[in-house]
Write an enzyme that holds these catalytic residues in place. Sequence first.
Site, PDB file in Angstrom:
ATOM      1  N   HIS A  70       0.820  -1.208   0.000  1.00 56.16           N
ATOM      2  CA  HIS A  70       0.000   0.000   0.000  1.00 56.16           C
ATOM      3  C   HIS A  70       0.855   1.260   0.000  1.00 56.16           C
ATOM      4  O   HIS A  70       0.393   2.308  -0.468  1.00 56.16           O
ATOM      5  CB  HIS A  70      -0.951  -0.016   1.198  1.00 56.16           C
ATOM      6  CG  HIS A  70      -2.156  -0.873   0.984  1.00 56.16           C
ATOM      7  ND1 HIS A  70      -3.432  -0.489   1.326  1.00 56.16           N
ATOM      8  CD2 HIS A  70      -2.287  -2.110   0.440  1.00 56.16           C
ATOM      9  CE1 HIS A  70      -4.293  -1.447   1.006  1.00 56.16           C
ATOM     10  NE2 HIS A  70      -3.614  -2.447   0.478  1.00 56.16           N
ATOM     11  N   GLY A  80       4.668   5.925  -4.975  1.00 58.38           N
ATOM     12  CA  GLY A  80       5.956   5.256  -4.865  1.00 58.38           C
ATOM     13  C   GLY A  80       6.291   4.790  -3.462  1.00 58.38           C
ATOM     14  O   GLY A  80       5.604   5.108  -2.488  1.00 58.38           O
ATOM     15  N   SER A  92       5.197   7.150   2.663  1.00 58.30           N
ATOM     16  CA  SER A  92       4.117   8.123   2.844  1.00 58.30           C
ATOM     17  C   SER A  92       2.941   7.552   3.623  1.00 58.30           C
ATOM     18  O   SER A  92       2.230   8.286   4.319  1.00 58.30           O
ATOM     19  CB  SER A  92       3.641   8.660   1.492  1.00 58.30           C
ATOM     20  OG  SER A  92       3.182   7.610   0.658  1.00 58.30           O
ATOM     21  N   PRO A 141      -5.826  -1.014  -5.631  1.00 56.85           N
ATOM     22  CA  PRO A 141      -6.851  -1.913  -6.182  1.00 56.85           C
ATOM     23  C   PRO A 141      -7.889  -2.288  -5.127  1.00 56.85           C
ATOM     24  O   PRO A 141      -7.577  -2.410  -3.945  1.00 56.85           O
ATOM     25  CB  PRO A 141      -6.047  -3.146  -6.617  1.00 56.85           C
ATOM     26  CG  PRO A 141      -4.641  -2.676  -6.744  1.00 56.85           C
ATOM     27  CD  PRO A 141      -4.477  -1.601  -5.710  1.00 56.85           C
ATOM     28  N   HIS A 170      -1.712 -13.273  -0.503  1.00 52.81           N
ATOM     29  CA  HIS A 170      -2.947 -13.564   0.225  1.00 52.81           C
ATOM     30  C   HIS A 170      -2.903 -14.927   0.905  1.00 52.81           C
ATOM     31  O   HIS A 170      -3.818 -15.264   1.665  1.00 52.81           O
ATOM     32  CB  HIS A 170      -4.145 -13.484  -0.719  1.00 52.81           C
ATOM     33  CG  HIS A 170      -4.458 -12.090  -1.159  1.00 52.81           C
ATOM     34  ND1 HIS A 170      -5.353 -11.795  -2.171  1.00 52.81           N
ATOM     35  CD2 HIS A 170      -3.981 -10.885  -0.733  1.00 52.81           C
ATOM     36  CE1 HIS A 170      -5.416 -10.485  -2.341  1.00 52.81           C
ATOM     37  NE2 HIS A 170      -4.585  -9.914  -1.491  1.00 52.81           N
ATOM     38  N   THR A 171      -1.862 -15.699   0.649  1.00 52.69           N
ATOM     39  CA  THR A 171      -1.719 -16.977   1.344  1.00 52.69           C
ATOM     40  C   THR A 171      -1.613 -16.786   2.854  1.00 52.69           C
ATOM     41  O   THR A 171      -1.929 -17.697   3.623  1.00 52.69           O
ATOM     42  CB  THR A 171      -0.501 -17.766   0.815  1.00 52.69           C
ATOM     43  OG1 THR A 171      -0.471 -19.041   1.435  1.00 52.69           O
ATOM     44  CG2 THR A 171       0.807 -17.045   1.115  1.00 52.69           C
ATOM     45  N   ASP A 224      -6.659 -17.931   3.266  1.00 58.46           N
ATOM     46  CA  ASP A 224      -6.188 -19.305   3.059  1.00 58.46           C
ATOM     47  C   ASP A 224      -6.377 -20.024   4.385  1.00 58.46           C
ATOM     48  O   ASP A 224      -5.449 -20.123   5.186  1.00 58.46           O
ATOM     49  CB  ASP A 224      -4.725 -19.298   2.617  1.00 58.46           C
ATOM     50  CG  ASP A 224      -4.121 -20.688   2.513  1.00 58.46           C
ATOM     51  OD1 ASP A 224      -4.875 -21.671   2.617  1.00 58.46           O
ATOM     52  OD2 ASP A 224      -2.890 -20.790   2.339  1.00 58.46           O
ATOM     53  N   SER A 274      -3.905 -22.792   5.907  1.00 55.66           N
ATOM     54  CA  SER A 274      -2.530 -22.491   6.338  1.00 55.66           C
ATOM     55  C   SER A 274      -2.331 -20.979   6.385  1.00 55.66           C
ATOM     56  O   SER A 274      -1.497 -20.437   5.674  1.00 55.66           O
ATOM     57  CB  SER A 274      -1.517 -23.146   5.395  1.00 55.66           C
ATOM     58  OG  SER A 274      -1.736 -22.742   4.048  1.00 55.66           O
TER      59      SER A 274
END
Length: 350
Positions: free
Chosen positions: A88, A94, A98, A185, A215-216, A270, A273
Amino acid sequence: MDHKMSMYLFVSYLAIFTLFFKGFVSSFPSGYNNGYNNGHGHGLTSNLNYRFYDRSCPRLQTIVKSGVWRAFKDDSRIAASLLRLHFHDCFVNGCDGSILLNDSEDFKGEKNAQPNRNSVRGFEVIEDIKSDIESSCPLTVSCADIVALAAREAVVLTGGPFWPVPLGRRDSLTASEQAANTNLPSPFEALENITAKFVTLGLDLKDVVVLSGAHTIGFAQCFVIKHRLFNFKGSGQPDPNLAASSALLSKLKDTCPNVDSSDSKLAALDAASSVKFDNAYYVNLMNNIGLLDSDQTLMTDPTAAALVKSYSENPYLFSRDFAVSMVKMGNIGVMTGSDGVIRGKCGFPG
């Protein structure tokens, strides 16, 4: 074991490590400044260097590792939070730290932007690490570099790959709530829109697929997934793909009951795990049980779906490509040299 055998094994292990490291470095784009040459590369590459603090703050990486480990012992979910914090940060003007800035009279920062409010965390961990570093190396190491290193350590602590982090980023003096709302996103976005945001920053569809693998170890607030549990596309029924796995659906409904008060509760992306960095995320996508709309939508594109299949079958390939994409992402819009500042405290520009 005699001395000759010990030496033989040592040389063998060293040779294997050398071959692996050379293969890892060769995975980077041609011309990349890998810290072993003087080139500055092209595209997303910059004047960053792996050895940037070797003389000015030689204990830096040890301090960061210790700080992340302390936080992880108290809260294993902090690993996912630190990784997300880096993502993020980089996607909004960049990799400049920030996202760490508090609101001021001059600007509304990123912490309270819609994608971050009551969601992004780990600020105290970074501030604690920064304080430890300031004791050893005052006004030397940027907050942006600390975020990048902490993300790497978080992945390693959960069993994921190690990668050398190029360093030398400078910190920004400002932040933008509006840019965060625009650039980050959404979990509800179509793949085409998500990819467009990546491409704008110099990344590509492969990076979308690879970095989604984070996201695992990730979690989502229940309001993000409840429509798939109770009212998929206005049907009043669960998403058929999730319903096909009755045990998973039951567990998710227990975690996220269909009441407003559950909206801010957390569900593991997930579940099998959630504190192990592995390729199970891609296995789930192959079984049509990715929880976020933005996850399962990867299977709607032939190129993305082929990558998902490859990573579901080859965890080493995923680990290698994840490391490469993390370095690419970590080079987005960096400031170096005399640009920006080195903050004394990460939440304040001065």
